[in-house]
Design a protein around this motif. Structure first.
Motif, short mmCIF file in Angstrom:
data_model
loop_
_atom_site.label_atom_id
_atom_site.label_comp_id
_atom_site.label_asym_id
_atom_site.label_seq_id
_atom_site.Cartn_x
_atom_site.Cartn_y
_atom_site.Cartn_z
N LEU A 177 0.81 -1.21 0.00
CA LEU A 177 0.00 0.00 0.00
C LEU A 177 0.85 1.26 0.00
CD1 LEU A 177 -2.81 -0.98 2.55
CD2 LEU A 177 -2.93 -0.93 0.06
N TYR A 178 1.98 1.24 0.70
CA TYR A 178 2.75 2.49 0.74
C TYR A 178 3.88 2.56 -0.29
CZ TYR A 178 6.05 0.26 4.11
OH TYR A 178 6.95 -0.55 4.75
N MET A 179 4.19 1.50 -0.96
CA MET A 179 5.20 1.56 -2.03
C MET A 179 4.78 2.47 -3.19
SD MET A 179 8.00 0.30 -1.44
CE MET A 179 8.78 -0.69 -0.22
N PRO A 180 3.52 2.44 -3.63
CA PRO A 180 3.13 3.38 -4.69
C PRO A 180 3.31 4.84 -4.27
CG PRO A 180 1.50 1.66 -4.50
CD PRO A 180 2.45 1.47 -3.36
N LEU A 181 3.10 5.14 -3.00
CA LEU A 181 3.33 6.50 -2.52
C LEU A 181 4.80 6.89 -2.66
CD1 LEU A 181 1.14 6.62 0.71
CD2 LEU A 181 0.81 7.95 -1.37
N LEU A 182 5.68 5.95 -2.34
CA LEU A 182 7.11 6.24 -2.46
C LEU A 182 7.54 6.39 -3.91
CD1 LEU A 182 8.62 3.89 0.27
CD2 LEU A 182 8.40 6.38 0.34
N VAL A 183 6.96 5.59 -4.78
CA VAL A 183 7.33 5.63 -6.20
C VAL A 183 6.88 6.96 -6.83
CG1 VAL A 183 6.90 4.57 -8.45
CG2 VAL A 183 7.38 3.14 -6.48
N THR A 184 5.67 7.39 -6.52
CA THR A 184 5.16 8.63 -7.12
C THR A 184 5.65 9.88 -6.40
OG1 THR A 184 3.14 8.54 -5.80
CG2 THR A 184 3.09 7.47 -7.97
N GLY A 185 6.16 9.71 -5.21
CA GLY A 185 6.67 10.86 -4.46
C GLY A 185 5.68 11.33 -3.40
N LEU A 186 6.23 11.91 -2.37
CA LEU A 186 5.42 12.43 -1.27
C LEU A 186 5.35 13.95 -1.41
CD1 LEU A 186 6.95 10.22 1.57
CD2 LEU A 186 4.86 9.82 0.29
N LEU A 202 2.28 12.54 2.60
CA LEU A 202 3.27 12.28 3.65
C LEU A 202 2.60 11.73 4.90
CD1 LEU A 202 6.17 12.43 4.68
CD2 LEU A 202 5.70 14.78 5.40
N GLN A 203 1.48 12.30 5.27
CA GLN A 203 0.76 11.83 6.44
C GLN A 203 0.26 10.40 6.23
OE1 GLN A 203 -2.68 14.15 7.45
NE2 GLN A 203 -2.92 13.20 9.45
N THR A 204 -0.28 10.11 5.06
CA THR A 204 -0.74 8.76 4.76
C THR A 204 0.41 7.76 4.84
OG1 THR A 204 -2.48 9.64 3.33
CG2 THR A 204 -1.89 7.32 3.02
N PHE A 205 1.54 8.14 4.26
CA PHE A 205 2.71 7.27 4.31
C PHE A 205 3.15 7.00 5.74
CE2 PHE A 205 7.36 7.00 4.63
CZ PHE A 205 7.55 5.77 4.02
N LEU A 206 3.22 8.03 6.56
CA LEU A 206 3.67 7.86 7.94
C LEU A 206 2.69 7.01 8.75
CD1 LEU A 206 5.12 11.40 8.69
CD2 LEU A 206 6.37 9.29 8.23
N ILE A 207 1.40 7.17 8.50
CA ILE A 207 0.40 6.34 9.18
C ILE A 207 0.56 4.88 8.77
CG2 ILE A 207 -2.08 5.83 9.31
CD1 ILE A 207 -2.52 8.89 9.22
N LEU A 208 0.70 4.63 7.47
CA LEU A 208 0.88 3.25 7.00
C LEU A 208 2.18 2.64 7.53
CD1 LEU A 208 -0.35 3.57 3.31
CD2 LEU A 208 -1.48 2.34 5.18
N LEU A 209 3.23 3.43 7.58
CA LEU A 209 4.50 2.94 8.11
C LEU A 209 4.39 2.61 9.59
CD1 LEU A 209 7.45 2.39 7.35
CD2 LEU A 209 7.96 4.73 8.07
N THR A 210 3.71 3.44 10.35
CA THR A 210 3.50 3.18 11.77
C THR A 210 2.67 1.92 11.97
OG1 THR A 210 3.63 5.55 12.25
CG2 THR A 210 2.61 4.15 13.92
#
Length: 83
Positions: A44-53, A59-67
């Motif tokens: 779920l969070y790899m596409p966010l990293l590929v397209t950029g934050l 960024l908030q979505t990525f940090l929530i998913l990472l947590t």
């Protein structure tokens, strides 16, 4: 008097065994869910990293998913699949 104490000890030991059995039966599915959640969340969070934050929302979505992934790793790290 020692007989009463011995019976109390036996009752306590049986109660502890029942508690451990019910705790184990609950922890197994929780570990299972934690393990597989930790496996699935990076998809779920790899596409966010590929397209950029680019935006604060991304960024908030990525940090929530990472947590959530870190919590799932902690919960599911002792999961043992059936062999």
């Amino acid at each position: 008097m020692s007989t009463i104490t011995d019976l109390d000890t036996i009752d306590t030991a049986e109660s502890d065994e029942e508690t451990n059995a019910s705790s184990e039966s609950l922890s197994t599915p929780v570990r299972f869910i934690g393990f597989w959640t930790a496996v699935a969340l990076p998809f779920l969070y790899m596409p966010l990293l590929v397209t950029g934050l680019d935006t604060p929302g991304q960024l908030q979505t990525f940090l929530i998913l990472l947590t959530l992934n870190l919590i799932a790793l902690l919960v599911g790290h002792r999961h043992r699949g059936s062999a």
